[in-house]
Design an enzyme around this catalytic site. Structure first.
Site, short mmCIF file in Angstrom:
data_model
loop_
_atom_site.label_atom_id
_atom_site.label_comp_id
_atom_site.label_asym_id
_atom_site.label_seq_id
_atom_site.Cartn_x
_atom_site.Cartn_y
_atom_site.Cartn_z
N LEU A 8 0.86 -1.19 0.00
CA LEU A 8 0.00 0.00 0.00
C LEU A 8 0.90 1.24 0.00
CD1 LEU A 8 -2.68 1.56 0.37
CD2 LEU A 8 -2.52 1.08 2.82
N ILE A 9 0.69 2.11 -1.01
CA ILE A 9 1.51 3.33 -1.13
C ILE A 9 0.60 4.54 -1.01
CG2 ILE A 9 3.12 4.63 -2.59
CD1 ILE A 9 3.69 2.05 -4.12
N GLY A 11 -0.39 8.43 -1.41
CA GLY A 11 -0.02 9.52 -2.34
C GLY A 11 0.62 8.98 -3.60
N GLY A 15 4.39 11.99 -8.88
CA GLY A 15 5.74 12.00 -8.31
C GLY A 15 6.24 10.64 -7.84
N SER A 132 13.21 12.68 4.04
CA SER A 132 13.88 13.62 3.13
C SER A 132 15.22 14.01 3.74
CB SER A 132 12.98 14.85 2.98
OG SER A 132 13.70 15.94 2.47
N TYR A 145 8.34 22.41 7.22
CA TYR A 145 8.45 21.17 6.45
C TYR A 145 9.62 20.34 6.99
CZ TYR A 145 9.53 18.03 2.56
OH TYR A 145 9.81 16.92 1.81
N1 LIG Z 1 10.12 16.50 -4.29
C1 LIG Z 1 11.21 16.50 -3.51
O1 LIG Z 1 12.19 17.27 -3.73
C2 LIG Z 1 11.30 15.54 -2.35
C3 LIG Z 1 12.55 15.26 -1.80
C4 LIG Z 1 12.63 14.39 -0.72
C5 LIG Z 1 11.47 13.81 -0.21
N2 LIG Z 1 10.27 14.08 -0.78
C6 LIG Z 1 9.07 13.46 -0.19
O2 LIG Z 1 8.51 12.58 -1.15
C7 LIG Z 1 7.11 12.45 -0.92
C8 LIG Z 1 6.40 12.55 -2.25
O3 LIG Z 1 6.68 13.81 -2.81
P1 LIG Z 1 6.62 14.12 -4.38
O4 LIG Z 1 7.77 14.99 -4.67
O5 LIG Z 1 6.39 12.87 -5.14
O6 LIG Z 1 5.32 15.08 -4.38
P2 LIG Z 1 3.96 15.08 -5.24
O7 LIG Z 1 4.21 14.71 -6.65
O8 LIG Z 1 3.35 16.40 -4.93
O9 LIG Z 1 3.10 13.91 -4.56
C9 LIG Z 1 2.54 14.07 -3.29
C10 LIG Z 1 1.48 12.99 -3.10
O10 LIG Z 1 0.97 13.12 -1.77
C11 LIG Z 1 -0.46 13.02 -1.84
N3 LIG Z 1 -1.04 13.76 -0.72
C12 LIG Z 1 -0.84 15.05 -0.36
N4 LIG Z 1 -1.58 15.34 0.72
C13 LIG Z 1 -2.26 14.21 1.06
C14 LIG Z 1 -3.17 13.88 2.08
N5 LIG Z 1 -3.59 14.76 2.99
N6 LIG Z 1 -3.66 12.61 2.13
C15 LIG Z 1 -3.28 11.70 1.22
N7 LIG Z 1 -2.43 11.95 0.21
C16 LIG Z 1 -1.93 13.20 0.14
C17 LIG Z 1 -0.83 13.57 -3.20
O11 LIG Z 1 -2.02 12.93 -3.63
P3 LIG Z 1 -3.42 13.64 -3.98
O12 LIG Z 1 -3.18 15.10 -4.15
O13 LIG Z 1 -3.85 12.96 -5.25
O14 LIG Z 1 -4.26 13.29 -2.81
C18 LIG Z 1 0.34 13.10 -4.08
O15 LIG Z 1 0.06 11.84 -4.63
C19 LIG Z 1 6.72 13.56 0.06
O16 LIG Z 1 6.46 13.00 1.34
C20 LIG Z 1 7.97 14.45 0.12
O17 LIG Z 1 8.13 15.06 1.38
C21 LIG Z 1 10.15 14.92 -1.85
#
Ligand SMILES: NC(=O)c1ccc[n+]([C@@H]2O[C@H](COP(=O)([O-])OP(=O)(O)OC[C@H]3O[C@@H](n4cnc5c(N)ncnc54)[C@H](OP(=O)(O)O)[C@@H]3O)[C@@H](O)[C@H]2O)c1
Length: 268
Positions: A8-9, A11, A15, A132, A145
């Site tokens: 189960l994943i 979000g 991304g 992160s 954050y």
């Molecule tokens: N981007 C970076 O530079 C980076 C670096 C290190 C770590 N990360 C971590 O990686 C993870 C994914 O990030 P990403 O970059 O792939 O971002 P993303 O493309 O914006 O994806 C975020 C996901 O989280 C879901 N989400 C947001 N709020 C939610 C809620 N309240 N309940 C359920 N689902 C929710 C969104 O789904 P819906 O909107 O469809 O619900 C979306 O699928 C995050 O935890 C982030 O902190 C990101």
């Protein structure tokens, strides 16, 4: 029910979550992904998309129950859902800070609480929290954050010890900046204090530039595949050159020099 491992994943609509869902599915896992919005392109693929808002107890309960009924078991939970709140710490309200923690930290707590009884019954399971690099080295103007990720680091470290007797693993990923849709929907605090403006702008520009040249979400997906396939998964997985370099510098440089480097990185 087949011997297919069930994952189960949270979000998985974009991304990292989406890339991971597709990769694990291609590698033979039965994957359930989630989104707060119904009907996404993924629904047509082998990844079964479920509604989930990690901020709501009922939503979490219903999601986990569905997976258990459909999949018969749950081998891996990947807590990936999250978003970024930006702004100077003084500018951000406690409501905005609480909302950030509600998703990025308590969302994980809710998911873990929901799956542990089942994993303890199974006497197996693996919880992987997508943290992160900002959980190890705070980013100016992404302070709340970063704090939500520091909280996740401590939580996962303790969780790993507590669930070990039940043959349940806990791990986390720490990637540096990535090029994902997250950079386009970063939430900026509503209150702006003019005095912070030049530094905030320079830091946010530097963050954007780092994301633009960062790797795509596939690098995290590849590591997650490695983690969930490992018989002896570690606690921490640093992902990408930036995460490895920054943690090494933090370890070996004098503190003042390291802080100077952080300020230079973010042009402040
Ligand atoms: N981007 C970076 O530079 C980076 C670096 C290190 C770590 N990360 C971590 O990686 C993870 C994914 O990030 P990403 O970059 O792939 O971002 P993303 O493309 O914006 O994806 C975020 C996901 O989280 C879901 N989400 C947001 N709020 C939610 C809620 N309240 N309940 C359920 N689902 C929710 C969104 O789904 P819906 O909107 O469809 O619900 C979306 O699928 C995050 O935890 C982030 O902190 C990101």
């Amino acid at each position: 029910m087949s011997a297919q491992r069930v994952v189960l994943i949270t979000g998985a609509s974009s991304g990292v979550g989406q890339a991971t869902a597709q990769l694990l599915s291609r590698h033979g896992f039965k994957v359930f992904g989630t989104s707060r919005h119904s009907a996404t392109a993924e629904s047509a693929s082998a990844v079964e998309m479920l509604p989930l808002d990690v901020r709501m107890d009922d939503s979490v309960r219903a999601c986990v129950e569905y997976v258990l009924n459909r999949g018969g078991r749950l081998d891996v939970l990947i807590n990936n859902a999250g978003y970024e709140l930006a702004g100077a710490l003084e500018e951000l309200s406690s409501e905005e800070a609480r909302a950030q923690f509600e998703t990025n930290f308590f969302g994980v707590v809710r998911m873990v609480d929901a799956v542990l009884p089942l994993m303890r019954r199974q006497k197996s399971g693996h919880i992987v929290n997508v943290s992160s690099l900002s959980g190890l080295s705070a980013i100016p103007f992404l302070g709340i954050y970063s704090a939500s990720r520091f909280a996740l680091e401590g939580y996962t470290e303790a969780l790993r010890h507590e669930v070990k007797p039940f043959n349940i693993h806990a791990s986390m990923t720490e990637a540096g900046f990535l090029k994902t849709p997250m950079m386009h929907h970063r939430q900026l605090g509503a209150n702006r204090i003019a005095e912070y403006e030049p530094w905030r702008q320079r830091a946010l520009d530097a963050i954007r530039a780092n994301e633009e040249k960062g790797p795509g979400p596939e690098v995290v997906a590849e590591t997650l595949l490695e983690i969930v396939s490992s018989k002896h998964p570690r606690l921490r997985y640093l992902i990408g050159g930036q995460a490895k370099t920054v943690t090494r510098l933090r370890r070996f440089l004098p503190a003042g020099m390291y802080e100077y480097g952080v300020r230079r990185t973010f042009s402040i």
